[in-house]
Design a protein around this motif. Structure first.
Motif, PDB file in Angstrom:
ATOM      1  N   CYS A  82     -40.887 -28.447  38.945  1.00  0.00           N
ATOM      2  CA  CYS A  82     -39.193 -28.018  37.702  1.00  0.00           C
ATOM      3  C   CYS A  82     -39.566 -26.690  37.387  1.00  0.00           C
ATOM      4  O   CYS A  82     -40.021 -27.042  36.446  1.00  0.00           O
ATOM      5  CB  CYS A  82     -38.704 -29.066  37.204  1.00  0.00           C
ATOM      6  N   THR A  83     -38.324 -26.169  36.977  1.00  0.00           N
ATOM      7  CA  THR A  83     -38.775 -24.515  36.210  1.00  0.00           C
ATOM      8  C   THR A  83     -37.470 -25.524  35.716  1.00  0.00           C
ATOM      9  O   THR A  83     -35.903 -26.336  36.002  1.00  0.00           O
ATOM     10  CB  THR A  83     -38.655 -23.862  36.666  1.00  0.00           C
ATOM     11  N   PRO A  84     -36.803 -24.977  33.991  1.00  0.00           N
ATOM     12  CA  PRO A  84     -35.731 -24.844  33.403  1.00  0.00           C
ATOM     13  C   PRO A  84     -34.297 -24.141  34.034  1.00  0.00           C
ATOM     14  O   PRO A  84     -33.334 -24.879  33.880  1.00  0.00           O
ATOM     15  CB  PRO A  84     -35.506 -24.157  31.851  1.00  0.00           C
ATOM     16  N   SER A  85     -35.149 -23.037  34.557  1.00  0.00           N
ATOM     17  CA  SER A  85     -33.992 -22.502  35.532  1.00  0.00           C
ATOM     18  C   SER A  85     -33.667 -23.078  36.962  1.00  0.00           C
ATOM     19  O   SER A  85     -32.688 -23.251  37.365  1.00  0.00           O
ATOM     20  CB  SER A  85     -34.792 -21.296  35.938  1.00  0.00           C
ATOM     21  N   PHE A  86     -34.000 -23.317  37.734  1.00  0.00           N
ATOM     22  CA  PHE A  86     -33.535 -24.696  38.316  1.00  0.00           C
ATOM     23  C   PHE A  86     -32.923 -25.606  38.105  1.00  0.00           C
ATOM     24  O   PHE A  86     -31.680 -25.641  39.543  1.00  0.00           O
ATOM     25  CB  PHE A  86     -35.699 -25.093  39.422  1.00  0.00           C
ATOM     26  N   ILE A  87     -33.254 -26.886  37.080  1.00  0.00           N
ATOM     27  CA  ILE A  87     -31.737 -27.431  36.363  1.00  0.00           C
ATOM     28  C   ILE A  87     -31.524 -26.888  35.671  1.00  0.00           C
ATOM     29  O   ILE A  87     -30.149 -27.268  36.895  1.00  0.00           O
ATOM     30  CB  ILE A  87     -32.788 -28.239  35.848  1.00  0.00           C
ATOM     31  N   TYR A  88     -31.165 -25.717  35.123  1.00  0.00           N
ATOM     32  CA  TYR A  88     -29.640 -25.522  35.503  1.00  0.00           C
ATOM     33  C   TYR A  88     -28.824 -25.198  36.117  1.00  0.00           C
ATOM     34  O   TYR A  88     -27.881 -25.438  36.514  1.00  0.00           O
ATOM     35  CB  TYR A  88     -29.943 -24.265  34.592  1.00  0.00           C
ATOM     36  N   ASN A  89     -29.566 -24.369  37.527  1.00  0.00           N
ATOM     37  CA  ASN A  89     -28.658 -23.307  38.258  1.00  0.00           C
ATOM     38  C   ASN A  89     -28.224 -24.719  39.445  1.00  0.00           C
ATOM     39  O   ASN A  89     -27.334 -24.944  39.847  1.00  0.00           O
ATOM     40  CB  ASN A  89     -29.763 -22.634  39.144  1.00  0.00           C
ATOM     41  N   PHE A  90     -29.002 -25.548  39.378  1.00  0.00           N
ATOM     42  CA  PHE A  90     -28.420 -26.673  40.801  1.00  0.00           C
ATOM     43  C   PHE A  90     -27.366 -27.541  39.567  1.00  0.00           C
ATOM     44  O   PHE A  90     -26.659 -28.009  40.036  1.00  0.00           O
ATOM     45  CB  PHE A  90     -29.988 -27.909  40.710  1.00  0.00           C
ATOM     46  N   LYS A  91     -27.489 -28.056  38.749  1.00  0.00           N
ATOM     47  CA  LYS A  91     -26.378 -28.121  37.808  1.00  0.00           C
ATOM     48  C   LYS A  91     -24.968 -27.883  37.990  1.00  0.00           C
ATOM     49  O   LYS A  91     -24.026 -28.368  38.397  1.00  0.00           O
ATOM     50  CB  LYS A  91     -26.552 -28.747  36.630  1.00  0.00           C
ATOM     51  N   ALA A  92     -25.230 -26.190  37.384  1.00  0.00           N
ATOM     52  CA  ALA A  92     -24.363 -25.598  37.891  1.00  0.00           C
ATOM     53  C   ALA A  92     -23.193 -25.227  38.595  1.00  0.00           C
ATOM     54  O   ALA A  92     -22.011 -25.494  38.970  1.00  0.00           O
ATOM     55  CB  ALA A  92     -24.650 -24.305  36.867  1.00  0.00           C
ATOM     56  N   PHE A  93     -24.017 -25.837  39.720  1.00  0.00           N
ATOM     57  CA  PHE A  93     -23.528 -25.554  41.403  1.00  0.00           C
ATOM     58  C   PHE A  93     -22.625 -26.330  42.203  1.00  0.00           C
ATOM     59  O   PHE A  93     -22.029 -26.290  42.740  1.00  0.00           O
ATOM     60  CB  PHE A  93     -25.429 -25.223  42.327  1.00  0.00           C
ATOM     61  N   PHE A  94     -24.015 -27.408  41.576  1.00  0.00           N
ATOM     62  CA  PHE A  94     -23.040 -28.918  41.838  1.00  0.00           C
ATOM     63  C   PHE A  94     -21.726 -29.353  41.422  1.00  0.00           C
ATOM     64  O   PHE A  94     -21.050 -30.145  41.431  1.00  0.00           O
ATOM     65  CB  PHE A  94     -23.318 -30.141  41.861  1.00  0.00           C
ATOM     66  N   ILE A  95     -21.954 -29.061  39.969  1.00  0.00           N
ATOM     67  CA  ILE A  95     -20.654 -29.469  39.165  1.00  0.00           C
ATOM     68  C   ILE A  95     -19.490 -28.198  39.488  1.00  0.00           C
ATOM     69  O   ILE A  95     -18.108 -28.794  39.796  1.00  0.00           O
ATOM     70  CB  ILE A  95     -21.089 -29.000  37.423  1.00  0.00           C
ATOM     71  N   PHE A  96     -20.081 -26.942  39.845  1.00  0.00           N
ATOM     72  CA  PHE A  96     -18.786 -26.223  39.825  1.00  0.00           C
ATOM     73  C   PHE A  96     -17.783 -26.580  41.404  1.00  0.00           C
ATOM     74  O   PHE A  96     -17.072 -26.274  42.436  1.00  0.00           O
ATOM     75  CB  PHE A  96     -19.788 -24.797  40.321  1.00  0.00           C
ATOM     76  N   SER A  97     -19.174 -27.032  42.269  1.00  0.00           N
ATOM     77  CA  SER A  97     -19.493 -27.517  43.416  1.00  0.00           C
ATOM     78  C   SER A  97     -17.927 -29.038  43.930  1.00  0.00           C
ATOM     79  O   SER A  97     -17.206 -28.603  44.833  1.00  0.00           O
ATOM     80  CB  SER A  97     -20.122 -27.981  44.542  1.00  0.00           C
ATOM     81  N   TYR A  98     -18.151 -29.440  42.990  1.00  0.00           N
ATOM     82  CA  TYR A  98     -17.431 -30.392  42.598  1.00  0.00           C
ATOM     83  C   TYR A  98     -15.888 -30.400  42.087  1.00  0.00           C
ATOM     84  O   TYR A  98     -15.038 -30.670  43.478  1.00  0.00           O
ATOM     85  CB  TYR A  98     -18.025 -31.288  41.628  1.00  0.00           C
ATOM     86  N   PHE A  99     -16.156 -29.625  41.865  1.00  0.00           N
ATOM     87  CA  PHE A  99     -14.388 -28.992  41.299  1.00  0.00           C
ATOM     88  C   PHE A  99     -14.106 -28.314  42.096  1.00  0.00           C
ATOM     89  O   PHE A  99     -12.443 -28.223  42.847  1.00  0.00           O
ATOM     90  CB  PHE A  99     -13.919 -27.904  39.476  1.00  0.00           C
ATOM     91  N   GLN A 100     -14.350 -27.173  43.323  1.00  0.00           N
ATOM     92  CA  GLN A 100     -14.071 -26.864  44.260  1.00  0.00           C
ATOM     93  C   GLN A 100     -13.729 -28.384  45.466  1.00  0.00           C
ATOM     94  O   GLN A 100     -12.372 -27.460  45.833  1.00  0.00           O
ATOM     95  CB  GLN A 100     -15.036 -25.764  45.267  1.00  0.00           C
TER      96      GLN A 100
END
Length: 328
Positions: A82-100
């Motif tokens: 884990c890195t903070p960058s990995f966690i941030y990008n993963f969360k942002a990706f799936f939140i955006f994917s959710y709205f899509q």
């Protein structure tokens, strides 16, 4: 082989972006036309407006997906730490994917609701205005927007929690069977039930109109009523073919491919094949949103003429529009 797949992915992404632009513009025109034209302020056209809003949101998210979602996806680590960058990008990706995903599902629900309005209007015309009261209409619209939000909410929550718990390893369907089960539930709720409802309602509409026209003919009534029923039968038949073609040719494959992607766990194996399949899924869904304004909006003469009058208010355009009206 991989080079050809990479070129195919790039081409599909360009198509995806183009569909997003076309869908956003087309659905925005339908929305503006209905809102600005008082003659179109009725329940039927409000249903078309609702569908256009859902498709406009889906198409707009398609445009954003090419930049925001892509950047976050590329920043996800799959190396088991884990890195903070990995966690941030993963969360942002799936939140955006959710709205899509919610926006595409909203389009299908809005389409079903618009069909239901036609069903009540033709099958039970005497109960139409008592059925579509203001309170019921608001309840239906709220359900249409909330239902996909609830059916899709499990995926981002599950993947975000599991990703971090597994030391930033992308969850696989083999390790977590619940991921597959959630995909099946979404397929049943967001597609199979709605497709059965659509097929049933259109079949009843066609049977009812044909039976009514035949009844008038048997009574020797060849006047305006019989002609109107025949015209309604032709219009609904045409609409039925367009609806079923778009729904089953575009939405069905995208739903099936989405579950194939989840079940096969391609991202854990052939990454490029998974990327190609995923892009194809979004293209099919975006195409449905892009062509809906033509099928459910601009194909109707009254709405088409109102759109032309809104875009071109000059006298010359009005005269041309009047001539077109005489031939439709």
């Amino acid at each position: 082989m991989s080079e050809a797949v990479i070129h195919g992915i790039a081409a599909l992404k360009q198509v995806h972006l183009s569909l997003g632009v076309v869908g956003t513009i087309g659905n925005a025109l339908v929305c503006l036309t209905i809102l600005k034209t008082k003659a179109l302020h009725n329940v039927t056209n409000y249903m078309i407006l609702n569908l256009a809003i859902a498709d406009a949101i889906a198409s707009s998210i398609t445009i954003l997906e090419q930049t925001i979602m892509e950047n976050h996806r590329l920043g996800i680590g799959i190396f088991g730490y884990c890195t903070p960058s990995f966690i941030y990008n993963f969360k942002a990706f799936f939140i955006f994917s959710y709205f899509q995903r919610v926006s595409f599902s909203n389009s299908v629900f809005a389409l079903t609701l618009a069909t239901f309005e036609r069903y009540i209007g033709i099958i039970k015309p005497l109960h139409y205005f008592t059925f579509f009261t203001k309170r019921r209409l608001i309840s239906m619209l709220l359900f249409m927007w909330l239902a996909p939000s609830l059916t899709e909410v499990f995926t981002p929550i599950f993947y975000i929690i599991t990703y971090e718990a597994d030391n930033c390893t992308v969850p696989s369907a083999e390790k977590y069977p619940i991921a597959r089960a959630s995909g099946i539930v979404r397929l049943i709720f967001d597609f199979i039930i709605l497709s059965i409802a659509l097929a049933y309602m259109y079949a009843r509409i066609l049977i009812n109109l044909k039976r009514g026209a035949r009844h008038l003919e048997n009574q020797g009534i060849q006047g305006q009523q019989s002609q109107e029923l025949h015209q309604a039968h032709k219009k609904v038949t045409k609409s039925l073919l367009l609806v079923l073609a778009a729904f089953f040719i575009l939405i069905l494959p995208s739903q099936i491919l989405r579950n194939v992607l989840t079940f096969s766990n391609l991202y854990g194996g052939d990454y490029f094949a998974a990327e190609l399949l995923s892009t194809l899924i979004f293209c099919l869904s975006s195409m449905n949103s892009a062509i809906n304004p033509i099928m459910y909006g601009l194909s109707y003469g009254q709405l088409r003429r109102a759109c032309i009058a809104m875009l071109c208010p000059f006298d010359r355009c009005k005269r041309s529009n009047q001539v077109a009206q005489n031939f439709t």
